[in-house]
Motif scaffolding. Structure first.
Motif: not given
Length: 590
Positions: A474-498
């Motif tokens: 859902v957070g990724i969908a929100r980030a790409i909603a405005l059709e960006p060119e650059v996306v900054i992922c701040d530890e975007a997967t560290s809280a997830l299971d492997v």
């Protein structure tokens, strides 16, 4: 005379000599208004003296509830419905050894309280929320000692200082009088370990104690636990979802899924020949991150000389001013980022790695215009080919920049508004920027959700109804909603299971191809960076100490600090344990 604090409920059945804790057919259920959640369902295993048993599985598998059931610290409405938990209690009274059934004790009885901390101690995942913020570290350890042993406060303080010294906390006679907020994450975890060991327990339960730590701090904590286990001879129950950590420290492994044990075994045998499909899936997910993603183009194709630069950072510095203090000089400022220069090419994934406090997140926030830099420039060249300086932007121009440079945050739980539906969360940037309204807005939200692998029907549901991996989608969908060119992922997967982590990384790679995105990927997990990124910048104390292609930096690093980082990464091979042989970085040696 026997100790009156000792539980009277005993089980006469014998245990093997080396078994300290025996869990048999444990069932812990959470009744709700509509159904019963079987969080732990017929779980059996044993903890043996001097051995580490790792309990592994994804979020929701029942690992932590199993640990809490042993100590009878379940949150309502959870309750133990059946099974036996037998503890070998030795040398605690004149009668010698006794076998205690913990399930027969009331959760609030003096008997179970006497066992907590004295026979069985627990280290929690987040020490900041587990330690009191209004009492000193020393007071908390002293209280634990005096609850279980008849010693004076001065004797308990002396022992607390010695425990802090054993746990390798610098200047323990000073640290004993400090508060939790004055300690770093690694120091807090060491203080938790000192408190857990204060009464020399037979069993130490560690509930994901290194999940929130960077790799070097994690390695130090694991080394410390191994050394203390040798000294105290205790059994360790180590809860984790990191199969690399399991390979490094485990003697025995218990794999859980949906509240059940699906496989158990000695660590070498389980890694060499896993029997259950779920165990194979967990191992495949972590082994997958040992190399570059197969679905990514070659580094040379992305980093070629003809690839245009979309974003450039020039001599960027960020300083946090010192806080004013009453009748005293202000505290000195903190130089979070120092003279950093780097470039991001179009279509590239640039990784930024380093320990906690290295300045990674501050750099990302400066690039995203969340925090203004103290010095230096951020130069952006969009699709129109015109280069702009972030410092010169304000009003509509700054808003346009923020549409082109978006951010995905670390915590999929805290970054979504719990009072908004998923549809409202994804639609918010579209509505705020007047991109769409009405039926067109709803259709756009449905399309965005489908792009990240979620069905359109979920837009009426709230974040609490989703798993961590789904929330990050859902957070990724929100980030790409405005059709960006650059996306900054701040530890975007560290809280997830492997396993979820690799799925989210693959999703980002697919979106990168489809939407022509460039990524700045902030992480402390070298495996994730090696899998996802094309180049890597290594940061230490606000400075970039090494920058180069991911294949080179992750396999043949040049800077001693990078070598130390890589040597601390646990690998999923128990026959090649090497973390205890890792390189230690020192300023003098560099």
């Amino acid at each position: 005379m026997s100790d009156p604090r000792l539980p009277r409920a005993t089980v006469n059945a014998a245990l093997p000599e080396d078994v300290i804790l025996d869990v048999r057919n444990l069932r812990t259920y959470f009744p709700t208004r509509t159904h019963v959640v079987k969080a732990v369902d017929d779980v059996s295993f044993q903890l043996r003296r001097g051995r580490t048993t790792c309990i592994v599985g994804e979020s929701g598998s029942g690992k932590s509830i199993t640990a809490r059931s042993i100590l009878q610290i379940l949150d309502a409405p959870g309750q133990i419905e059946g099974g036996v938990i037998r503890l070998r209690s030795t040398g605690r009274d004149a009668q010698g050894e006794s076998i205690v059934d913990l399930t027969s004790l009331h959760p609030r009885s003096r008997a179970i309280r006497a066992i907590r901390g004295r026979d069985i101690a627990m280290i929690f995942q987040e020490p900041m929320s587990s330690l009191s913020p209004v009492h000193t570290i020393g007071d908390q350890i002293i209280e634990t000692i005096r609850l279980h042993e008849p010693v004076s406060k001065s004797e308990a303080r002396t022992r607390a200082i010695e425990l802090l010294r054993r746990c390798e906390i610098r200047d323990p006679d000073i640290a004993v009088d400090r508060y939790t907020f004055e300690f770093s994450g690694g120091m807090r975890q060491r203080a938790m370990i000192a408190m857990a060991l204060s009464c020399n327990p037979q069993v130490l339960i560690a509930d994901e104690p290194t999940t929130a730590l960077d790799v070097t701090t994690q390695a130090e904590i694991l080394d410390l636990m191994r050394e203390l286990q040798t000294s105290y001879g205790m059994a360790i129950m180590f809860i984790t979802h990191d199969m690399g950590v399991v390979a490094e420290i485990a003697d025995d492994v218990v794999v859980m899924r949906h509240g059940k044990v699906v496989e158990t075994g000695e660590v070498n045998a389980l890694f060499a020949d896993p029997q259950h499909a779920y165990t194979k899936k967990l191992l495949d997910s972590v082994i997958k991150l040992e190399r570059r993603a197969d679905i990514k183009p070659a580094e040379a194709a992305i980093l070629g000389a003809d690839t245009p630069t979309i974003l450039a950072v020039r001599d960027l510095s960020v300083t946090f001013p010192g806080q004013a203090r009453f009748l005293r000089k202000p505290a000195p400022g903190v130089h979070a980022v120092r003279q950093v220069s780097l470039e991001l090419k179009k279509g590239e994934s640039l990784g930024i790695v380093g320990e906690s406090g290295s300045g990674k997140t501050t750099l990302g926030r400066a690039i995203a215009s969340v925090r203004a830099p103290t010095e230096g420039n951020v130069l952006y060249r969009g699709k129109d080919g015109v280069e702009v300086d972030l410092a010169d932007l304000n009003g509509p121009a700054l808003q346009a920049y923020r549409r082109r440079v978006r951010m995905i945050f670390q915590d999929p739980y805290g970054s979504l508004n719990p009072r908004m539906t998923v549809g409202q969360i994804v639609a918010e940037p579209l509505r705020n920027n007047n991109v769409a309204t009405g039926a067109a807005l709803r259709a756009r939200v449905a399309d965005l959700l489908e792009q990240v692998g979620l069905p359109a029907e979920v837009m009426e549901r709230y974040p609490h109804a989703f798993s961590g991996g789904q929330r990050q989608r859902v957070g990724i969908a929100r980030a790409i909603a405005l059709e960006p060119e650059v996306v900054i992922c701040d530890e975007a997967t560290s809280a997830l299971d492997v396993s979820i982590r690799s799925q989210v990384l693959d999703l980002l790679i697919e979106l990168q191809k489809k939407l022509d995105l460039s990524f700045i990927f902030i992480a402390h997990d070298i495996g994730v960076v090696r899998y996802f990124c094309d180049r890597v910048a290594v940061m230490r104390l606000g400075e970039v100490v090494e920058l180069g292609p991911a294949s080179q930096v992750c396999s043949a690093p040049e800077h001693p600090y990078t070598k130390a980082l890589l040597s601390a990464v646990p690998h999923p091979d128990p026959t090649a344990r090497s973390m205890h042989l890792r390189t230690r970085y020192s300023e003098e040696a560099s």
